[in-house]
Design a protein around this motif. Structure first.
Motif, PDB file in Angstrom:
ATOM      1  N   GLN A   6      -6.838  -2.529  -3.489  1.00  0.00           N
ATOM      2  CA  GLN A   6      -8.145  -2.255  -3.313  1.00  0.00           C
ATOM      3  C   GLN A   6      -9.040  -2.317  -4.362  1.00  0.00           C
ATOM      4  O   GLN A   6     -10.292  -1.812  -4.532  1.00  0.00           O
ATOM      5  CB  GLN A   6      -8.439  -0.716  -2.686  1.00  0.00           C
ATOM      6  CG  GLN A   6      -7.451  -0.581  -1.377  1.00  0.00           C
ATOM      7  CD  GLN A   6      -7.696  -1.478  -0.431  1.00  0.00           C
ATOM      8  OE1 GLN A   6      -8.741  -1.523   0.223  1.00  0.00           O
ATOM      9  NE2 GLN A   6      -6.464  -2.286   0.232  1.00  0.00           N
ATOM     10  N   ARG A  31       0.684  -1.175  -0.147  1.00  0.00           N
ATOM     11  CA  ARG A  31       0.089  -0.128  -0.041  1.00  0.00           C
ATOM     12  C   ARG A  31       0.863   1.398  -0.027  1.00  0.00           C
ATOM     13  O   ARG A  31       0.414   2.351  -0.519  1.00  0.00           O
ATOM     14  CB  ARG A  31      -0.870   0.076   1.082  1.00  0.00           C
ATOM     15  CG  ARG A  31      -1.874  -1.204   1.058  1.00  0.00           C
ATOM     16  CD  ARG A  31      -3.214  -0.919   1.954  1.00  0.00           C
ATOM     17  NE  ARG A  31      -4.034   0.070   1.157  1.00  0.00           N
ATOM     18  CZ  ARG A  31      -5.302   0.337   1.810  1.00  0.00           C
ATOM     19  NH1 ARG A  31      -5.564  -0.062   2.916  1.00  0.00           N
ATOM     20  NH2 ARG A  31      -5.865   1.463   1.097  1.00  0.00           N
ATOM     21  N   HIS A  37      -4.336   2.135  -6.226  1.00  0.00           N
ATOM     22  CA  HIS A  37      -4.361   1.373  -5.315  1.00  0.00           C
ATOM     23  C   HIS A  37      -4.763   0.057  -5.381  1.00  0.00           C
ATOM     24  O   HIS A  37      -6.238  -0.463  -5.184  1.00  0.00           O
ATOM     25  CB  HIS A  37      -5.062   2.034  -4.150  1.00  0.00           C
ATOM     26  CG  HIS A  37      -4.595   3.304  -3.763  1.00  0.00           C
ATOM     27  ND1 HIS A  37      -3.559   3.444  -2.844  1.00  0.00           N
ATOM     28  CD2 HIS A  37      -4.828   4.473  -4.220  1.00  0.00           C
ATOM     29  CE1 HIS A  37      -3.257   4.669  -2.440  1.00  0.00           C
ATOM     30  NE2 HIS A  37      -3.963   5.528  -3.596  1.00  0.00           N
TER      31      HIS A  37
END
Ligand SMILES: [Zn+2]
Length: 249
Positions: A204, A59, A201
């Motif tokens: 996600q 991340r 990201h």
């Protein structure tokens, strides 16, 4: 030099909450900073990571890619625990953020609302509260004086904004949003950049379609609540976070 500092809780908040605004001011020559308090290691969507450490590392890289796309001058991910910001020591977190405000010396700070933004996440509420106190106390000569003895100078932020919204999400916990005082109508390419930054990201990814649909349907503006201002005045509608800001340190 004009400087804008954005405090967030999780990697992806910068794109989801502030992406269009960050890009717009970077392109106007403002130095932009994002400080994200956690590496997002408690996320439900883990992108195949086998441990919290691995997810944190992934991340952090995703955050870096999103910041690059949004032309952020400096993006920083701190190491506070995701999902537990409400259980951190208030005084030490505010000291940390105060030092960062005194270091960056932004004229304008933006963060999430105390309600926790439309997702009502407690970490969003806590970053709001920590950042708010850091902005107030960074300017005072009697707060965190050890920093002042170590070469930092007090710094008074001219304007503090909370990101807010003109809609809520029905299936989430109830939130009471801060009223909108400031509307930035995003240009089509700013909307595309915001969606693209969110999609950096990749861990996600299950959130992408909901995010994109929400932005295209209801998120063509980024709206803010002017929470504090160095100049006492009656609230009025604005279209520029730097309206009335003086270019001084
Ligand atoms: Zn978040």
């Amino acid at each position: 030099m004009l400087r804008l500092l954005c405090f967030t809780a999780h990697p992806d908040d910068e794109a989801g909450g502030f992406g269009g605004t960050l890009l717009r001011y970077a392109e106007r020559g403002v130095e932009t900073h994002v400080i994200c308090l956690t590496p997002g290691q408690a996320a439900t969507h883990r992108g195949g990571a086998s441990s919290d450490e691995e997810l944190s590392a992934v991340r952090r890289r995703e955050f870096e890619a999103a910041c690059k796309l949004l032309k952020v001058s400096r993006g920083t991910v701190l190491d506070y625990p995701d999902g537990k910001l409400d259980r951190q020591d208030f005084f030490s977190v505010v000291a940390d953020l105060t030092r960062r405000v005194r270091e960056v010396r932004p004229q304008v700070v933006m963060t999430m609302g105390t309600e926790g933004a439309i997702t009502a996440h407690p970490d969003h509420s806590m970053v709001s509260i920590f950042a708010t106190m850091a902005c107030h106390w960074a300017g005072r000569t009697n707060r965190f004086t050890e920093q002042l003895q170590n070469g930092f100078k007090p710094h008074q932020t001219q304007k503090l904004y909370y990101g807010t919204a003109l809609f809520t999400i029905a299936e989430r916990q109830p939130v009471s949003l801060a009223p909108t005082t400031t509307v930035l109508d995003l240009e089509p390419r700013e909307i595309e950049a915001k969606i693209a930054a969110f999609k950096c990201h990749t861990s996600q990814a299950p959130l992408f379609s909901f995010f994109e649909e929400t932005i295209r349907k209801r998120g063509k503006k980024e709206v803010f609540h002017l929470a504090n201002c160095v100049k006492p005045h009656k609230a009025e509608m604005e279209t520029d976070l730097f309206a009335g800001v003086e270019d001084r340190d």
